[in-house]
Scaffold this active site. Structure first.
Site, PDB file in Angstrom:
ATOM      1  N   GLU A   1      41.087  42.859  41.646  1.00 21.40           N
ATOM      2  CA  GLU A   1      41.309  41.867  40.580  1.00 21.40           C
ATOM      3  C   GLU A   1      39.970  41.434  40.004  1.00 21.40           C
ATOM      4  O   GLU A   1      39.026  41.176  40.758  1.00 21.40           O
ATOM      5  CB  GLU A   1      42.004  40.592  41.085  1.00 21.40           C
ATOM      6  CG  GLU A   1      43.465  40.731  41.378  1.00 21.40           C
ATOM      7  CD  GLU A   1      44.105  39.421  41.819  1.00 21.40           C
ATOM      8  OE1 GLU A   1      43.576  38.329  41.495  1.00 21.40           O
ATOM      9  OE2 GLU A   1      45.138  39.504  42.503  1.00 21.40           O
TER      10      GLU A   1
ATOM     11  N   GLU B   1      44.749  37.874  49.148  1.00 23.93           N
ATOM     12  CA  GLU B   1      43.950  36.652  49.273  1.00 23.93           C
ATOM     13  C   GLU B   1      44.499  35.632  50.277  1.00 23.93           C
ATOM     14  O   GLU B   1      44.959  34.551  49.889  1.00 23.93           O
ATOM     15  CB  GLU B   1      43.818  35.988  47.900  1.00 23.93           C
ATOM     16  CG  GLU B   1      43.125  36.862  46.887  1.00 23.93           C
ATOM     17  CD  GLU B   1      42.793  36.120  45.593  1.00 23.93           C
ATOM     18  OE1 GLU B   1      43.255  34.986  45.410  1.00 23.93           O
ATOM     19  OE2 GLU B   1      42.047  36.673  44.784  1.00 23.93           O
TER      20      GLU B   1
HETATM   21  C1  BGC Z   1      45.328  35.690  42.445  1.00 21.85           C
HETATM   22  C2  BGC Z   1      46.208  35.733  41.225  1.00 21.85           C
HETATM   23  C3  BGC Z   1      45.782  34.670  40.240  1.00 21.85           C
HETATM   24  C4  BGC Z   1      44.355  34.955  39.826  1.00 21.85           C
HETATM   25  C5  BGC Z   1      43.797  33.973  38.802  1.00 21.85           C
HETATM   26  C6  BGC Z   1      43.879  35.454  42.158  1.00 21.85           C
HETATM   27  O1  BGC Z   1      43.430  34.473  43.034  1.00 21.85           O
HETATM   28  O2  BGC Z   1      45.532  36.809  43.252  1.00 21.85           O
HETATM   29  O3  BGC Z   1      47.544  35.582  41.625  1.00 21.85           O
HETATM   30  O4  BGC Z   1      46.618  34.582  39.134  1.00 21.85           O
HETATM   31  O5  BGC Z   1      43.515  34.927  40.944  1.00 21.85           O
HETATM   32  O6  BGC Z   1      43.775  32.690  39.311  1.00 21.85           O
END
Ligand code: BGC
Length: 450
Positions: free
Chosen positions: A362, A175
Site C-alpha cells: 500500500e 496492519e
Molecule cells: C489501511 C487501509 C486504509 C489506508 C489509508 C492503511 O492503513 O490498510 O485500510 O484505508 O491505510 O488510511
C-alpha cells in the site's frame, strides 16, 4: 556527468521486468452488501451503528457497492493496465458466526471475483484479514481470547481450500498494529475497546495468528506465495535532545518493530516497557511458534512521523508532532507528504536478513478531489505517486529487495472512522450515484503500466 536518479523520468522498465505492479483494496471499504446472501455481522457492522464513532455518521452498508459492481470495477482495473489486484476476504461472509457453518454464497461471491480477474488476465492477491472480525467472535472476547488462534486457523483453511487452486499470492493479515492499537487500545476503530488490558493480549494473539495462519496456508498450498503486511512510518526525533531521541526509538519500536520482530524470531522489542504485562499471555513455546519464514513481507507506507518526548503520555512517554504544526505539505488526512519516507523504510527493513522479499502493498494519498466538467484532475496525487516511486527506485537501485508496488487504492471508499470524506482512489466515486470517473492519477498509472 553526475547522474541524479531523482531527475530520471519514471518508466516501468527502470524497475525491471519482474517488478509487480498492482492496486489494493479491502472488503469493508468497498463491498457494501453488509448483510447480503447470508453474511454474518462483523465488528464494523456493529461499530458503525454506534453514535459518534464514524465522522458524519457514515457507514459502510453500501460503500462503493463493489459486491454488485465487481465486474465493471475489475474492467476498470483492466482498462488502467493494472496486472495485480489485492483485495480482502470478509471472514463473516465465509463463516457468518466466525466458526462452524460455511456460507456457500460467500464462497461463491469470491469465486466470481477471482474468476473474473483471471478471465481478464489480472492476478488476484488475497488478504485474509483486513480488520473485520465476525461479531460473534468479538462477543467471546475477540482478539483478547486466545481461542482466536483456532478460530482463525479454521477460517484460513476454509479459504485456502476454496480459492487456493487459483490464488497464488496470499497475505495473512493487514496492519496488525492498526487494528490492535486503534481497535483494542484507543477505541477509535471497531470493536472500540480501550486500555492496556485489551491491547496486550490482542497483540500477542494477532502475532500467534499471523504465524498459525501462514503455516495453515503453507500446509494446504505448498506452492503458493505467502506474505503478511505491516504499516510502517519513518520515524525521526523532533530535536537532537536525548529525551526526544529516546522517545523516537520507542515510537519506532511500537509502530515499526512490534509485530514483525517476533515473527522473524527476534522476540518483542525490549525498548517497549509498555509490554511489561505481556508475560502472562505468552505460554511456553509461543515465541518459537510465532516464527515463520514468509516468502514476502508487505510494507505499507504513507508518511513519516516526528516524535518528541511527552511526560504526560502514558506508557510510551512520547507524542507525534503534527505535520500541520510543522508547516510541511500535508494530505487530506493531515499526513505529511514526505517521499523519502518510503526510501528510509525500505532501507530499514533491508537490514533484517530474515526478510526474503518486500512488496510495497500500500502507498497512496487522500486529497480533496473535485469534479470539473466531468473530469477529476488530481495533480497532487500524481506528484505524490511519482515522487514516492522515485524513492522506491532509488532504494531498489541501491540493492534493497523491493519487488512490487501496489497503490492504495482503486476507488474512493469508506475510510474507516473518517467515513467517506478522505478520497484515496485513483478513480473518483460519486457516492450518491455510484458513478466512477477515472482521475488524472488513474490515467497516469495506466500510462506508466502501458
Ligand atoms: C489501511 C487501509 C486504509 C489506508 C489509508 C492503511 O492503513 O490498510 O485500510 O484505508 O491505510 O488510511
Amino acid at each position: 556527468m553526475k547522474s541524479n536518479i531523482q531527475d530520471t523520468p519514471l518508466n516501468k522498465q527502470l524497475f525491471g521486468e519482474d517488478f509487480i505492479w498492482g492496486i489494493s483494496t479491502a472488503a469493508v471499504q468497498i463491498e457494501g452488501a453488509h448483510d447480503a446472501d447470508g453474511k454474518g455481522e462483523s465488528i464494523w457492522d456493529v461499530f458503525t451503528q454506534k453514535k459518534g464513532k464514524i465522522l458524519n455518521g457514515h457507514h459502510h452498508h453500501i460503500a462503493t457497492d463493489f459486491y454488485n459492481r465487481y465486474q465493471s470495477d475489475i474492467d476498470l482495473i483492466k482498462q488502467l493496465n493494472i496486472p495485480n489486484f489485492r483485495f480482502s476476504i470478509s471472514w463473516s461472509r465465509i463463516l457468518p458466526d466466525g466458526t462452524g457453518e460455511v456460507n456457500q454464497a460467500g464462497i461463491d461471491y469470491y469465486n466470481r471475483v477471482i474468476n473474473y480477474c483471471i478471465e481478464l488476465g489480472i492476478e488476484p492477491w488475497l488478504t485474509l484479514y483486513h480488520w473485520d472480525l465476525p461479531h460473534a467472535l468479538e462477543q467471546q472476547g475477540g482478539w483478547t481470547n486466545r481461542a482466536i488462534v483456532d478460530w482463525f486457523t479454521e477460517y484460513v483453511a476454509v479459504c485456502a481450500n476454496a480459492f487456493g487452486d487459483r490464488v497464488k499470492h496470499w497475505m495473512v493479515m493487514n496492519e496488525p498494529s492498526v487494528f490492535t492499537g486503534a481497535g483494542y487500545f484507543l477505541g477509535i476503530h471497531a470493536p472500540g475497546r480501550k486500555g492496556i488490558k485489551n491491547f496486550l493480549p490482542a497483540i500477542h494473539h494477532a502475532v500467534l495468528c499471523i504465524a498459525a495462519g501462514a503455516r495453515t496456508l503453507r500446509g494446504i498450498l505448498p506452492d503458493s506465495e505467502i506474505g503478511t503486511t505491516f504499516s510502517c512510518s519513518y520515524i525521526e526525533p523532533y530535536s537532537a535532545k536525548p529525551r526526544d531521541v529516546a522517545a523516537a526509538i520507542r515510537v519506532d519500536a511500537l509502530l515499526n518493530r512490534l509485530f514483525i520482530e517476533p515473527i522473524l524470531g527476534l522476540g518483542y522489542p525490549a525498548e517497549l516497557t509498555v509490554l511489561a504485562g505481556m508475560d502472562k499471555y505468552i505460554l511456553p513455546g509461543d515465541m518459537d511458534s510465532v516464527k515463520f519464514d514468509f516468502d514476502f513481507i508487505g510494507l505499507q507506507n504513507y508518511t513519516r512521523e516526528i516524535v518528541e518526548h511527552s511526560f504526560f503520555t502514558p506508557y510510551i512517554h512520547a507524542s507525534l508532532v503534527k505535520a500541520e504544526k510543522r508547516k510541511v505539505p500535508i494530505t487530506a488526512m493531515g499526513w505529511e507528504v514526505y517521499p523519502a519516507s518510503i526510501y528510509h523504510i525500505l532501507k530499514k527493513y533491508d537490514l533484517y536478513p530474515q526478510i526474503r522479499k518486500v512488496y510495497l502493498t500500500e502507498s497512496g494519498a487522500a486529497f480533496k478531489d473535485e469534479v470539473v466538467d466531468d473530469l477529476v484532475d488530481d495533480p497532487k496525487r500524481v506528484e505524490y505517486l511519482q515522487q514516492y516511486l522515485q524513492q522506491v527506485l532509488k532504494a531498489k537501485n541501491e540493492g534493497c529487495k523491493v519487488e512490487g508496488y501496489f497503490i492504495w487504492t482503486l476507488t474512493d471508499n469508506f475510510e474507516w472512522a473518517e467515513g467517506y470524506h478522505p478520497r484515496f482512489g485513483i478513480i473518483y466515486v460519486d457516492f450518491e450515484t455510484q458513478q466512477r470517473i477515472i482521475k488524472s492519477s488513474g490515467l497516469w498509472y495506466a500510462g506508466l503500466l502501458r
